[in-house]
Write a protein that holds these residues in place. Sequence first.
Motif, PDB file in Angstrom:
ATOM      1  N   LYS A 129       7.241  10.055   1.671  1.00 24.75           N
ATOM      2  CA  LYS A 129       7.335   9.600   0.280  1.00 24.75           C
ATOM      3  C   LYS A 129       7.085   8.113   0.156  1.00 24.75           C
ATOM      4  O   LYS A 129       6.317   7.678  -0.726  1.00 24.75           O
ATOM      5  CB  LYS A 129       8.705   9.948  -0.316  1.00 24.75           C
ATOM      6  CG  LYS A 129       8.869   9.373  -1.728  1.00 24.75           C
ATOM      7  CD  LYS A 129       9.590  10.274  -2.643  1.00 24.75           C
ATOM      8  CE  LYS A 129       9.766   9.710  -4.036  1.00 24.75           C
ATOM      9  NZ  LYS A 129       8.536   9.274  -4.698  1.00 24.75           N
ATOM     10  N   GLU A 130       7.684   7.320   1.019  1.00 25.69           N
ATOM     11  CA  GLU A 130       7.490   5.871   0.948  1.00 25.69           C
ATOM     12  C   GLU A 130       6.025   5.503   1.207  1.00 25.69           C
ATOM     13  O   GLU A 130       5.471   4.632   0.537  1.00 25.69           O
ATOM     14  CB  GLU A 130       8.412   5.163   1.943  1.00 25.69           C
ATOM     15  CG  GLU A 130       9.874   5.203   1.534  1.00 25.69           C
ATOM     16  CD  GLU A 130      10.151   4.436   0.258  1.00 25.69           C
ATOM     17  OE1 GLU A 130       9.961   3.208   0.239  1.00 25.69           O
ATOM     18  OE2 GLU A 130      10.548   5.070  -0.736  1.00 25.69           O
ATOM     19  N   HIS A 131       5.409   6.155   2.173  1.00 28.67           N
ATOM     20  CA  HIS A 131       4.008   5.882   2.505  1.00 28.67           C
ATOM     21  C   HIS A 131       3.111   6.212   1.306  1.00 28.67           C
ATOM     22  O   HIS A 131       2.264   5.407   0.915  1.00 28.67           O
ATOM     23  CB  HIS A 131       3.604   6.719   3.735  1.00 28.67           C
ATOM     24  CG  HIS A 131       2.219   6.449   4.212  1.00 28.67           C
ATOM     25  ND1 HIS A 131       1.940   5.484   5.150  1.00 28.67           N
ATOM     26  CD2 HIS A 131       1.036   7.025   3.896  1.00 28.67           C
ATOM     27  CE1 HIS A 131       0.636   5.469   5.382  1.00 28.67           C
ATOM     28  NE2 HIS A 131       0.070   6.403   4.635  1.00 28.67           N
ATOM     29  N   ARG A 132       3.308   7.398   0.721  1.00 24.28           N
ATOM     30  CA  ARG A 132       2.467   7.804  -0.407  1.00 24.28           C
ATOM     31  C   ARG A 132       2.719   6.929  -1.628  1.00 24.28           C
ATOM     32  O   ARG A 132       1.780   6.566  -2.339  1.00 24.28           O
ATOM     33  CB  ARG A 132       2.701   9.278  -0.759  1.00 24.28           C
ATOM     34  CG  ARG A 132       1.692   9.738  -1.801  1.00 24.28           C
ATOM     35  CD  ARG A 132       1.797  11.212  -2.119  1.00 24.28           C
ATOM     36  NE  ARG A 132       0.685  11.569  -2.991  1.00 24.28           N
ATOM     37  CZ  ARG A 132       0.593  11.227  -4.266  1.00 24.28           C
ATOM     38  NH1 ARG A 132       1.560  10.540  -4.852  1.00 24.28           N
ATOM     39  NH2 ARG A 132      -0.462  11.580  -4.976  1.00 24.28           N
ATOM     40  N   ASP A 133       3.969   6.580  -1.880  1.00 26.60           N
ATOM     41  CA  ASP A 133       4.274   5.716  -3.024  1.00 26.60           C
ATOM     42  C   ASP A 133       3.535   4.383  -2.913  1.00 26.60           C
ATOM     43  O   ASP A 133       3.007   3.872  -3.908  1.00 26.60           O
ATOM     44  CB  ASP A 133       5.780   5.470  -3.154  1.00 26.60           C
ATOM     45  CG  ASP A 133       6.534   6.660  -3.731  1.00 26.60           C
ATOM     46  OD1 ASP A 133       5.910   7.702  -4.049  1.00 26.60           O
ATOM     47  OD2 ASP A 133       7.782   6.553  -3.850  1.00 26.60           O
ATOM     48  N   ARG A 134       3.459   3.820  -1.705  1.00 29.41           N
ATOM     49  CA  ARG A 134       2.730   2.556  -1.523  1.00 29.41           C
ATOM     50  C   ARG A 134       1.242   2.735  -1.830  1.00 29.41           C
ATOM     51  O   ARG A 134       0.614   1.849  -2.413  1.00 29.41           O
ATOM     52  CB  ARG A 134       2.932   2.010  -0.110  1.00 29.41           C
ATOM     53  CG  ARG A 134       4.253   1.269   0.065  1.00 29.41           C
ATOM     54  CD  ARG A 134       4.309   0.514   1.378  1.00 29.41           C
ATOM     55  NE  ARG A 134       4.353   1.410   2.514  1.00 29.41           N
ATOM     56  CZ  ARG A 134       5.450   1.994   2.976  1.00 29.41           C
ATOM     57  NH1 ARG A 134       6.619   1.779   2.382  1.00 29.41           N
ATOM     58  NH2 ARG A 134       5.403   2.782   4.025  1.00 29.41           N
ATOM     59  N   ILE A 135       0.682   3.859  -1.432  1.00 34.32           N
ATOM     60  CA  ILE A 135      -0.725   4.141  -1.732  1.00 34.32           C
ATOM     61  C   ILE A 135      -0.950   4.164  -3.236  1.00 34.32           C
ATOM     62  O   ILE A 135      -1.912   3.587  -3.755  1.00 34.32           O
ATOM     63  CB  ILE A 135      -1.166   5.485  -1.097  1.00 34.32           C
ATOM     64  CG1 ILE A 135      -1.230   5.361   0.427  1.00 34.32           C
ATOM     65  CG2 ILE A 135      -2.508   5.951  -1.671  1.00 34.32           C
ATOM     66  CD1 ILE A 135      -1.416   6.691   1.152  1.00 34.32           C
ATOM     67  N   MET A 136      -0.055   4.822  -3.961  1.00 33.11           N
ATOM     68  CA  MET A 136      -0.230   4.959  -5.412  1.00 33.11           C
ATOM     69  C   MET A 136       0.012   3.637  -6.144  1.00 33.11           C
ATOM     70  O   MET A 136      -0.660   3.352  -7.144  1.00 33.11           O
ATOM     71  CB  MET A 136       0.660   6.072  -5.959  1.00 33.11           C
ATOM     72  CG  MET A 136       0.278   7.460  -5.454  1.00 33.11           C
ATOM     73  SD  MET A 136      -1.492   7.866  -5.536  1.00 33.11           S
ATOM     74  CE  MET A 136      -1.779   7.824  -7.305  1.00 33.11           C
TER      75      MET A 136
END
Length: 185
Positions: A129-136
């Motif tokens: 979740k943290e990784h994807r949130d940074r991408i978005m």
Amino acid sequence: MLIVGVDEAGRGPLAGPVVAAAVILCDGGIAGLDDSKKLSAKRRGELEVQIKARCRWGVGEASVTEIDAINILQATLLAMTRAVESLGCDPHEVLVDGNRLPRWRYRARAVIGGDALHPCISAASIIAKEHRDRIMVAAARDFPGFGWERNMGYGTAEHLAALRRLGATPHHRSSFAPVAQLALI
């Protein structure tokens, strides 16, 4: 014995990749692990730092192009495979949150609600979740107006209104109905 927890983030959004994480917990574990959706953003961030510092972890992504080409389920399984392979070891068992498994050479078990039951899956949930949130959040800087820094690409009213007003971006999943329907207008 190497037990790996795997979870994904981003199956449902209209934009962005699907991300999976794989975690082998450190000796003694990490206190306070839970399903990433039950934790505040601040607490997730704190736990992510601890997990990355003390545990073995890996991340795998499947791109929007891959999602549109092979469907979201297959892309999710691909991201999970990439996450486990990024660990660089052969686990004794892989515990995956959910009810579907990739075809692996490893022993694996799907666990419905596993992110609340197994700390290694909880840790993977947080990392993904943290990784994807940074991408978005980064994508939101390049494509303002969709609210991705808040909605992470999910089909909120704000995102859908912006999609109608601004059109699709390269980050949008053209195989998902709200995006595909733009071509019909």
